[in-house]
Each structure stands twice: as structure tokens, then as C-alpha cells.
Design an enzyme around this catalytic site. Sequence first.
Site, PDB file in Angstrom:
ATOM      1  N   GLU A 249      -8.752   8.468  -3.197  1.00  0.00           N
ATOM      2  CA  GLU A 249      -7.408   8.007  -2.848  1.00  0.00           C
ATOM      3  C   GLU A 249      -7.268   7.773  -1.348  1.00  0.00           C
ATOM      4  OE1 GLU A 249      -2.726   9.454  -3.253  1.00  0.00           O
ATOM      5  OE2 GLU A 249      -4.353  10.774  -3.910  1.00  0.00           O
ATOM      6  N   GLN A 343       5.416  -5.325  20.178  1.00  0.00           N
ATOM      7  CA  GLN A 343       5.984  -5.416  21.525  1.00  0.00           C
ATOM      8  C   GLN A 343       5.642  -6.748  22.185  1.00  0.00           C
ATOM      9  OE1 GLN A 343       7.947  -3.100  22.718  1.00  0.00           O
ATOM     10  NE2 GLN A 343       8.219  -3.821  24.840  1.00  0.00           N
TER      11      GLN A 343
END
Length: 387
Positions: A249, A343
Site C-alpha cells: 500500500e 508560488q
Amino acid sequence: MTAIRPTRSRSPWASDEHELFRETARAWVESEILPNDERWQERGYVDAELWRSAGEAGLLGTDVPAEHGGLGGDFGFECVIYEELLHAGFACFGKGVHEIATHYVLEYGNDAQRAAWVPPLVRGELVGAIAMTEPGAGSDLRGISTSAVLDGDHYIVNGTKTFITNGLHANLICLVTRTDPGAGSQGYTLLMVETDGLEGFTRVKPLHKVGQHAQDTCELYFQDCRIPATASLGEGKGLYHLMEQLPYERTVVAIMAVAALERVIADTVAYARTRHAFGKPLMALQNTRFKLAEAHTAATIGRVFVDHCVTRVIDGTLDTVTASMAKWWLTDQQWRQIDECLQLFGGYGYMLEYPVARAFLDARIQTIYAGSNEIMKEIVARSLDHE
């Protein structure tokens, strides 16, 4: 703005068969996912029919043996699908959880259970989910309180599960229960719960989340549910089964982290070449160049590490500590570097029409689910204590 598909060299685990399969996965994503993406994002869940479509296209159970209805491939085929989904800007539809639920049955079920559940899971007729987390118990699985009390040939189940991926569509749920509170680690049992027509079982509509808006995530309630004892994957073995499957997982989460970051970097480079500031392209400014150099370096290191983990999943040698390192570090880099890329887009980075904004939101959960990154670091630290 359309996401720019990243380009990179072939992974060391990838064969010609993997790359041929990639074409199938990419075509399916472009025909079945992208045209519906915006609608699913607004609604909060994908169409139930998507699961059957994935099954018909051969995109479920790719690493399930052919005798159980799967493709008979290795874990690399699964990774190809996650890469294609994330490179297209789609943060999955619960496929990873579905596949892990399938593997629980495959690995720990008896012949009758495998025959009853695995082929329908591969075909997408059954949708799998894993119900671990509870309102009062997250990464600490020993804190769960959902009870399963044996009464003749049935378990009586009571409890609440939350943040359950595929909670809306799932009709076969791997439910983590407490069958003997006084037995310590041997007091937990996994029950494969068929929910169709199950009395006492309810689910709420999808929860409102920060990101991954097309992924249905629900709360599930069990009140005096009678679950056949034949649904058990082994009385008292639940925690051991969970621990054995967690490396698989966590590698899925790690491959998603790297693929998402690769896509965002490609988007940001394309934007920085065309967007101008102070009379020159953003790409000509040193700050932009340095930020992208840092992001590209992180993604490259991450790619090498995750390819190493994938190779070890394929050959069966990946250990919990290495998987934990991959999960926390790669998702942390995913979050940090996508933040830096956003940004560079300035105000446009805050607009959801730009893929970087959605990738930013979708990335946040990566450091939390499949075991929070704090827990991952604790696992790594404990391994150092024992050296």
C-alpha cells in the site's frame, strides 16, 4: 490550462510489455477519465460504471494470477496505471484501495472465498474498500473499537468507520474488527463484508474534503450487523495481515507522489517559459531556475527510490522500514515541491483552473493516509533502535 505530460526515461523494472500496456492505460484515461473529470470533481464521486469500465479494459487486478481472473502480471502493471492517472492530473478513484482489498482475499482467503470474490473484483462487479480508521482511532490500529462477537455461525458487528475510500460504491468491505479485546495483537480479525442487503449497515454521503474531490470518502455505520463467520480471513490474524500488506500500500502512495510531482514540474517549466516578468521569461530569473532545479532534483531522487521499491515489491523483498521511508519522504517532497511550484505561478497558482492548484490540494492527504508520516518516521526510528 491543460496539464503537460512529463517525459522521462523508462524505469528499470519496466519491460516492453509494461510499456505496451501503458498505451492501453493512457487511452482509457483519456477516453473514460478526462471527459468526466470536472463533473466528478463537482459532484464528489465518480460514476459507479467506471469500475466495470476499468475491469473491461483490463485495468483491475493486473497483478492477480490469471487463474483467479487477473492479468497475471506483476506490480509494475499497477504502477503504470497510477503513473498514467497522475500524469494526466487525476488523483485516482480509489483503485489502490480496491486492489489492496483484492490482495487480502487473494493472500489470506480460502479457496471458496477467492473463487467467490476475486474474479468479480477484477471485473469491477464488486468494488472493494478497507475500513480501518475510526473517529477515535487513526494510524494506531490497536485503538479501534469496532466489535465482532461470534454468535453461532455469524459475527454480530457494531462500530463506526470514517474516512473510508470507496465508501459510497463499495459492496465488499475489508472490515477491521476487534474479536477478542483481551487477546492483545491476536484480538483483531478481518471480515470481508458484503454490504448489499445487509441489515444494520448504513453509509453517509461523501465527506467534503480539502482535495481529491472526485474520490468518494464516507463514514460507515454497523449496528448489530450479522456477518457470516465464513467472511473471516482468519480469527485473530487481522493485525498480522495488515502489517504484511502495508508495504504494498505504501509503495502505491509513493508512486503516486512521484508521478504527481513529475507532472507539476512539467507544467511549471512550460509556464515559466511563456510567462514574462520584468521584461523577460520567468525561466530566465535565477530564483525560478533554482526553485525548479531543486524540485527536479527531488523528483529525480524520488523516482530512483520508488523504482527501487517497485522492483523489491515485484521480487517480494520490500520490507516495512524501506516502504515507510519511501512513503513519508516522497509524499513530503510531493507536498513541499508542489507548494514551491505553485508560488511560481503567482496568483494564477491559486486558481483551480490551473492544474498546479488542484495538485496542491490533492497532495495534502498523501502525508496522512496509509499511516501518517509521523508514524512512518517512528517505524524507521524503531528499526535504528534494534540495529
